[in-house]
Design a protein around this motif. Structure first.
Motif: not given
Length: 257
Positions: A52-54, A58, A62, A110-111, A128, A149, A176, A181
């Motif tokens: 997850v980029s935010t 991450s 991952s 992360c997913t 995810g 999602s 996630w 989560t």
């Protein structure tokens, strides 16, 4: 500054391979994959994560997730009854690994998607919005996963795929791995194919450009016409995603079943 993770390939057998690329818009590759195979019986464990980029760290999250999940599923196959890998344990182990990467005040996320391919069956679990598809030699094309999602939730309420996936915050994920989560229990699906075909596992860096199963199958066949080895097909699909704009990291794993 380039990294070994910017573009790499894994090909543990002639019938399974994966390719991952940073894409054209991101500075780092926050996707990760883990592949393991054995030949007797012929089985594969495929794990893919999308950071997850935010969230802080991450990229590390991952990678930790796929390594932990892949090792857990491989142990489960070796020690347990045939065809009964412990996905719940593997995802919990992966979630613990993500927590270990993150600091107390720096949550990461992360997913995660995992697939076990065995003779006569494909078992998939996901948390995810990374996906698995079946592309059969008989023309069948199926999405084997349900996204966690906003887009998927809106589709369940009646929106078309096109409307939902282009709506506001469509890619906001509802589950996630990592702090905060609500649940890391994977959503499971088992496919027992009627004939030969391909399993395709990917992050949204690919399916963003061809989401519907029939659309992605069309792209797959176009690439496969020019390449017949899984590694070449995986590389070709990554190249295709970058040609469409490469707005995200992209990871693709293909398995000949």
């Amino acid at each position: 500054m380039t990294s070994a993770r910017d573009n790499y390939r894994l090909a543990p057998a002639t019938w399974v391979a994966g390719s991952s690329d940073v894409g054209l818009r991101h500075g780092t590759n926050q996707d990760a994959m883990s592949l393991a195979v054995r030949e007797n019986p012929r089985q594969a464990v495929i794990v893919v994560a999308d950071g997850v980029s935010t969230a802080f760290g991450s990229e590390a999250a991952s990678l930790a997730a796929v390594e932990a999940c892949g090792a857990s599923l491989s142990r489960s196959l070796e020690q347990g009854p045939p065809g009964a890998p412990e996905f719940g344990t593997a995802f919990t182990t992966a979630n613990d690994a993500v927590f270990a990467i993150a600091g107390q005040d720096e949550p990461s996320a992360c997913t995660l998607i995992a697939a076990v391919v065995s003779p006569g069956a494909i078992i998939v679990g996901n948390v995810g919005d990374s996906r698995a598809y079946w592309i059969g030699d008989d023309g069948a094309s199926l999405q084997l996963t349900a996204d966690d999602s906003m887009a998927a939730a809106r589709m369940m309420m009646g929106m078309t795929r096109e409307e939902a996936e282009n709506s506001h915050q469509a890619h906001a994920i509802l589950r996630w791995l990592g702090r905060g989560t609500p649940d890391v229990t994977p959503t499971m699906n088992t496919l027992r194919p009627d004939g030969a075909g391909w399993l395709l596992v990917c992050t949204d860096g690919l399916w963003n450009y061809a989401s519907a199963p029939e659309d992605l199958a069309h792209v797959f066949h176009g690439v496969a016409e020019r390449n017949d080895h899984p590694a070449e097909i995986a590389d070709g699909l990554v190249t295709w995603a970058n040609e469409q704009g490469g707005k995200d990291n992209v990871t693709v794993v293909v398995v000949r079943c």
